[in-house]
Design a protein around this motif. Structure first.
Motif, PDB file in Angstrom:
ATOM      1  N   THR A 266       0.711  -1.315   0.267  1.00 38.10           N
ATOM      2  CA  THR A 266       0.094   0.001  -0.538  1.00 38.10           C
ATOM      3  C   THR A 266       0.856   1.052  -0.135  1.00 38.10           C
ATOM      4  O   THR A 266       0.782   2.196  -0.350  1.00 38.10           O
TER       5      THR A 266
ATOM      6  N   LYS B  32       0.969   4.618  -2.721  1.00 49.68           N
ATOM      7  CA  LYS B  32       0.163   5.389  -2.906  1.00 49.68           C
ATOM      8  C   LYS B  32       1.824   6.465  -3.192  1.00 49.68           C
ATOM      9  O   LYS B  32       1.804   7.904  -3.835  1.00 49.68           O
TER      10      LYS B  32
ATOM     11  N   ALA C 147      -8.063   0.603  -1.649  1.00 54.43           N
ATOM     12  CA  ALA C 147      -9.200   1.864  -0.688  1.00 54.43           C
ATOM     13  C   ALA C 147      -8.478   2.006   0.983  1.00 54.43           C
ATOM     14  O   ALA C 147      -8.575   3.001   1.297  1.00 54.43           O
ATOM     15  N   MET C 148      -7.285   0.967   0.599  1.00 54.59           N
ATOM     16  CA  MET C 148      -6.420   0.966   1.974  1.00 54.59           C
ATOM     17  C   MET C 148      -5.348   2.484   2.264  1.00 54.59           C
ATOM     18  O   MET C 148      -4.833   2.464   3.229  1.00 54.59           O
ATOM     19  N   THR C 149      -5.384   2.750   0.981  1.00 52.29           N
ATOM     20  CA  THR C 149      -4.386   3.914   0.828  1.00 52.29           C
ATOM     21  C   THR C 149      -4.879   5.023   0.400  1.00 52.29           C
ATOM     22  O   THR C 149      -3.910   6.091   0.557  1.00 52.29           O
ATOM     23  N   ASP C 150      -6.201   5.073   1.004  1.00 53.76           N
ATOM     24  CA  ASP C 150      -6.459   6.494   1.035  1.00 53.76           C
ATOM     25  C   ASP C 150      -7.224   6.995  -0.414  1.00 53.76           C
ATOM     26  O   ASP C 150      -6.744   8.371   0.094  1.00 53.76           O
ATOM     27  N   LEU C 151      -6.584   7.160  -1.437  1.00 51.14           N
ATOM     28  CA  LEU C 151      -6.424   7.098  -2.396  1.00 51.14           C
ATOM     29  C   LEU C 151      -7.384   7.551  -3.223  1.00 51.14           C
ATOM     30  O   LEU C 151      -8.389   8.240  -3.970  1.00 51.14           O
TER      31      LEU C 151
ATOM     32  N   ASP D  12     -10.828   8.690  -1.887  1.00 54.79           N
ATOM     33  CA  ASP D  12     -12.080   8.746  -0.604  1.00 54.79           C
ATOM     34  C   ASP D  12     -12.595   9.942  -1.816  1.00 54.79           C
ATOM     35  O   ASP D  12     -12.506  11.021  -2.297  1.00 54.79           O
TER      36      ASP D  12
ATOM     37  N   LEU E 212     -14.753   1.675   3.183  1.00 57.75           N
ATOM     38  CA  LEU E 212     -15.200   3.419   2.726  1.00 57.75           C
ATOM     39  C   LEU E 212     -17.270   4.040   3.034  1.00 57.75           C
ATOM     40  O   LEU E 212     -17.385   3.477   2.114  1.00 57.75           O
TER      41      LEU E 212
END
Length: 198
Positions: A93, A97, A117-121, A123, A141
């Motif tokens: 991850t 990123k 989804a675990m990378t916050d990309l 959102d 999410l």
């Protein structure tokens, strides 16, 4: 003009228990649509320099590791049961990123969306994934807009596809974005594939 120097690098992440068609389908689309390698340089990349064992015990030798692969212009994150493990792998991850800031397009196939989804990309984006993993994605999410019936969703830099063969449809869509509709249609014809553009 030196066309070879302009070829975009297409990196396809592979990992243990990846779904074979999730990466082989896009691999085929991108090599077929590459203008005989002049426009796209397609390769696999894994965390480690060892064979990756996909679902069904298919053994694949990655072309590169994440430590030595050419800088991707397009990054493909396939799914499979192994995505549930790799989504918690901070090495992967973090690499996604870091690569994200330099790539042109990230393409998620199937449950590859769980990893991204675990990378916050993701959102604030419109999402899709394999129909059987919608609730898993929603758990990560909860406020995301998930398009359950979409074959693929274009958010600009991030394109997400539904399950398995939808990754081929999304890959053809990316070929269309990069090189135009005729290249994508020609790629589908060469593959004798019925492109679902919905």
């Amino acid at each position: 003009m030196n066309q070879e120097s302009q070829a975009k690098n297409v990196a396809i992440l592979i990992y243990d228990r990846v779904e074979p068609l999730d990466f082989v389908g896009p691999f085929e689309v991108f090599i077929t649509g590459s203008n005989r390698g002049k426009d796209l340089n397609v390769y696999t990349v894994a965390e480690h320099n060892r064979p990756v064992i996909a679902l069904g015990q298919l053994s694949i030798n990655p072309s590169y590791t994440i430590a030595n692969c050419p800088q991707p212009d397009i990054l493909i994150i396939p799914g499979g049961w192994g995505a549930r493990t790799e989504m918690h792998n901070v090495v992967i991850t973090d690499w996604i990123k870091e690569a994200f800031h330099r790539v042109e397009i990230v393409l998620s196939v199937c449950t590859g969306a769980l990893i991204i989804a675990m990378t916050d990309l993701l959102d604030g984006l419109k999402l899709t994934t394999n129909r059987l993993a919608i609730n898993e994605l929603r758990a990560i999410l909860p406020s995301a807009e998930i398009l359950e019936e979409a074959r693929y969703v274009d958010n600009g830099k991030i394109v997400l596809s539904a399950g398995v063969s939808a990754g081929m449809d999304a890959s053809l869509y990316v070929i269309e974005r990069l090189f135009g509709e005729e290249r994508a249609l020609s790629t589908a014809r060469i593959m004798e594939y019925d492109w679902n553009r919905v």
